[in-house]
Design an enzyme around this catalytic site. Structure first.
Site, PDB file in Angstrom:
ATOM      1  N   LYS A 154      21.277 -15.347  17.332  1.00 53.72           N
ATOM      2  CA  LYS A 154      20.501 -16.405  16.818  1.00 53.72           C
ATOM      3  C   LYS A 154      21.250 -17.625  16.582  1.00 53.72           C
ATOM      4  CE  LYS A 154      16.878 -19.103  16.212  1.00 53.72           C
ATOM      5  NZ  LYS A 154      15.890 -19.761  17.177  1.00 53.72           N
ATOM      6  N   LYS A 193      18.401 -26.281   9.516  1.00 54.71           N
ATOM      7  CA  LYS A 193      18.454 -25.013   8.967  1.00 54.71           C
ATOM      8  C   LYS A 193      19.325 -23.726   9.484  1.00 54.71           C
ATOM      9  CE  LYS A 193      15.351 -20.814   8.536  1.00 54.71           C
ATOM     10  NZ  LYS A 193      14.097 -20.255   8.914  1.00 54.71           N
ATOM     11  N   THR A 220      14.063 -16.586  11.458  1.00 55.72           N
ATOM     12  CA  THR A 220      15.283 -16.863  11.495  1.00 55.72           C
ATOM     13  C   THR A 220      15.877 -16.748  10.032  1.00 55.72           C
ATOM     14  OG1 THR A 220      15.094 -18.155  13.483  1.00 55.72           O
ATOM     15  CG2 THR A 220      17.030 -18.533  12.334  1.00 55.72           C
TER      16      THR A 220
HETATM   17  P1  NAD Z   1       5.654 -22.398   9.635  1.00 58.73           P
HETATM   18  O1  NAD Z   1       6.023 -23.053   8.345  1.00 58.73           O
HETATM   19  O2  NAD Z   1       4.886 -23.115  10.478  1.00 58.73           O
HETATM   20  O3  NAD Z   1       4.965 -20.966   9.252  1.00 58.73           O
HETATM   21  C1  NAD Z   1       5.435 -20.138   8.277  1.00 58.73           C
HETATM   22  C2  NAD Z   1       4.224 -19.518   7.683  1.00 58.73           C
HETATM   23  O4  NAD Z   1       4.449 -18.630   6.782  1.00 58.73           O
HETATM   24  C3  NAD Z   1       3.395 -20.425   7.025  1.00 58.73           C
HETATM   25  O5  NAD Z   1       2.007 -20.487   7.452  1.00 58.73           O
HETATM   26  C4  NAD Z   1       3.317 -20.264   5.481  1.00 58.73           C
HETATM   27  O6  NAD Z   1       1.726 -20.379   5.047  1.00 58.73           O
HETATM   28  C5  NAD Z   1       3.598 -18.692   5.652  1.00 58.73           C
HETATM   29  N1  NAD Z   1       4.206 -18.029   4.420  1.00 58.73           N
HETATM   30  C6  NAD Z   1       5.050 -18.423   3.527  1.00 58.73           C
HETATM   31  N2  NAD Z   1       5.289 -17.538   2.711  1.00 58.73           N
HETATM   32  C7  NAD Z   1       4.465 -16.565   2.939  1.00 58.73           C
HETATM   33  C8  NAD Z   1       4.260 -15.354   2.124  1.00 58.73           C
HETATM   34  N3  NAD Z   1       4.936 -15.065   1.161  1.00 58.73           N
HETATM   35  N4  NAD Z   1       3.415 -14.520   2.677  1.00 58.73           N
HETATM   36  C9  NAD Z   1       2.739 -14.835   3.807  1.00 58.73           C
HETATM   37  N5  NAD Z   1       2.632 -15.842   4.586  1.00 58.73           N
HETATM   38  C10 NAD Z   1       3.689 -16.755   4.114  1.00 58.73           C
HETATM   39  O7  NAD Z   1       7.196 -22.088  10.263  1.00 58.73           O
HETATM   40  P2  NAD Z   1       7.264 -21.716  11.717  1.00 58.73           P
HETATM   41  O8  NAD Z   1       7.783 -22.747  12.618  1.00 58.73           O
HETATM   42  O9  NAD Z   1       6.401 -20.687  12.345  1.00 58.73           O
HETATM   43  O10 NAD Z   1       8.801 -20.742  11.862  1.00 58.73           O
HETATM   44  C11 NAD Z   1       8.629 -19.545  11.312  1.00 58.73           C
HETATM   45  C12 NAD Z   1      10.014 -18.955  11.552  1.00 58.73           C
HETATM   46  O11 NAD Z   1      10.314 -18.922  12.848  1.00 58.73           O
HETATM   47  C13 NAD Z   1      11.023 -19.578  10.759  1.00 58.73           C
HETATM   48  O12 NAD Z   1      12.221 -18.571  10.154  1.00 58.73           O
HETATM   49  C14 NAD Z   1      11.808 -20.642  11.814  1.00 58.73           C
HETATM   50  O13 NAD Z   1      13.217 -20.722  11.442  1.00 58.73           O
HETATM   51  C15 NAD Z   1      11.533 -19.660  13.143  1.00 58.73           C
HETATM   52  N6  NAD Z   1      11.564 -20.292  14.359  1.00 58.73           N
HETATM   53  C16 NAD Z   1      10.729 -21.304  14.657  1.00 58.73           C
HETATM   54  C17 NAD Z   1      10.900 -22.118  15.743  1.00 58.73           C
HETATM   55  C18 NAD Z   1       9.932 -23.503  15.946  1.00 58.73           C
HETATM   56  O14 NAD Z   1      10.074 -23.930  16.942  1.00 58.73           O
HETATM   57  N7  NAD Z   1       9.164 -23.757  14.966  1.00 58.73           N
HETATM   58  C19 NAD Z   1      11.626 -21.778  16.828  1.00 58.73           C
HETATM   59  C20 NAD Z   1      12.296 -20.302  16.621  1.00 58.73           C
HETATM   60  C21 NAD Z   1      12.248 -19.886  15.354  1.00 58.73           C
END
Ligand code: NAD
Length: 289
Positions: A168, A243, A93
């Site tokens: 979204k 966010k 997102t």
């Molecule tokens: P998270 O923090 O659990 O996971 C993000 C991952 O990205 C981490 O494991 C981190 O180490 C990795 N990362 C960061 N920088 C990196 C890089 N340069 N190269 C490779 N890996 C890297 O977050 P999440 O909850 O999995 O969310 C991910 C996305 O999904 C976000 O954009 C969030 O807004 C969206 N989202 C989350 C949810 C939810 O319920 N958690 C729901 C819908 C959308």
């Protein structure tokens, strides 16, 4: 297909596992060694860099924290390193402007790319029941659809580049505002002497009904199981709701759109987050009312 998944956190971890379960060869990369080890346990092949992970793949799926990281990963390590025949799918997102900028850069380098953010939380990512809203050209959407279907229950073409992100943040602006409205209605109902289960039974079948009420009721013991029944642990974190509301307000400002309810929801979630509640489910805002 051979598919690279970049970002194996709460969401990306389950998504990579479902791609592997569907029979794809999954090249996994994350900065976190723990996330990489979990991906290996789930049938993915771990790589030590984005560049190594994307070499020779048919598609790249990313699930990263924010727009700055998405832009840097794609412009530094994906474009020019993945084959130009590979389809690029960013499921994070992020803001509409960055999504369009990265898609422009991809297109200039000869790639097809879509923005494909998701609705549904960690349980849906693990269970393969996400809803994807996809921005990009018709051909790119047709190529993206079977890949996304392995991770979701619905894949919807929202329009051209950035349209998935636009859908979204508009959707989540409704969610933030209706959650606050639902919480305050339950608190007022309580003050007015109504039994909360009775109020739920009435309003869930009347015009006050919304997803915030009937699928995610913020009152413990009322409605279906929700994070309220688990002391507001798990679910959709307040920090993530904030966010999304910030992204919506930035987009509203850029587009010159008046969003008074979205703005108020952002202010309320900002205060709730600043008070140390960023890790609690966003329905916990009922505690402040
Ligand atoms: P998270 O923090 O659990 O996971 C993000 C991952 O990205 C981490 O494991 C981190 O180490 C990795 N990362 C960061 N920088 C990196 C890089 N340069 N190269 C490779 N890996 C890297 O977050 P999440 O909850 O999995 O969310 C991910 C996305 O999904 C976000 O954009 C969030 O807004 C969206 N989202 C989350 C949810 C939810 O319920 N958690 C729901 C819908 C959308």
């Amino acid at each position: 297909m051979k598919i690279a998944v970049i970002g194996l956190g709460n969401m990306g971890g389950g998504m990579a596992a479902n791609l592997a379960k569907a029979g794809h060869d999954v090249n996994a990369f994350d900065l976190s060694p723990d996330a990489l080890a979990r991906a290996k346990d789930n049938g993915c092949t771990p790589f030590q860099s984005v560049r190594d992970a994307v070499a020779g793949v048919d598609a790249v799926v990313s699930m990263l924290p924010n727009g700055a990281i998405v832009e840097s990963v794609y412009t530094t390590d994906v474009l020019g390193h993945a084959p130009t025949a590979a389809l690029l799918l960013d499921c994070s997102t992020i803001d509409v402007a960055t999504a369009r900028k990265v898609e422009d850069a991809a297109s200039a380098a000869g790639y097809a790319m879509v923005d494909a953010p998701v609705s549904g939380g960690i349980a849906a990512a693990n269970g393969g029941t996400l809803t994807f809203m996809v921005g990009g050209g018709g051909d790119a959407f047709a190529r993206a659809e079977p890949i996304l279907s392995a991770m979701g229950k619905a894949v919807i073409h929202a329009g051209d580049a950035g349209a998935g992100q636009a859908a979204k943040i508009c959707n989540n602006m409704i969610l933030g505002a209706t959650m606050v409205a639902t919480c305050e209605a339950f608190k007022l109902a309580e003050r007015l002497g109504l039994d909360l289960q009775t109020f739920y039974d009435i309003s869930s079948k009347a015009s006050g009904q919304s997803w915030s009420m009937t699928s995610y009721c913020p009152v413990p013991g009322v409605g279906p199981q929700s994070p309220a029944d688990n002391d507001y642990q798990g679910g959709f974190a307040t920090a993530l709701m904030l966010k999304d509301l910030k992204l919506a307000m930035e987009a509203a400002q850029t587009a010159g759109s008046d969003t008074p309810m979205g703005l108020r929801a952002r202010e309320l979630y900002e205060a709730f987050d600043a008070a140390g509640n960023g890790g609690l489910d966003f329905s916990a805002i009922i505690r402040t009312l």
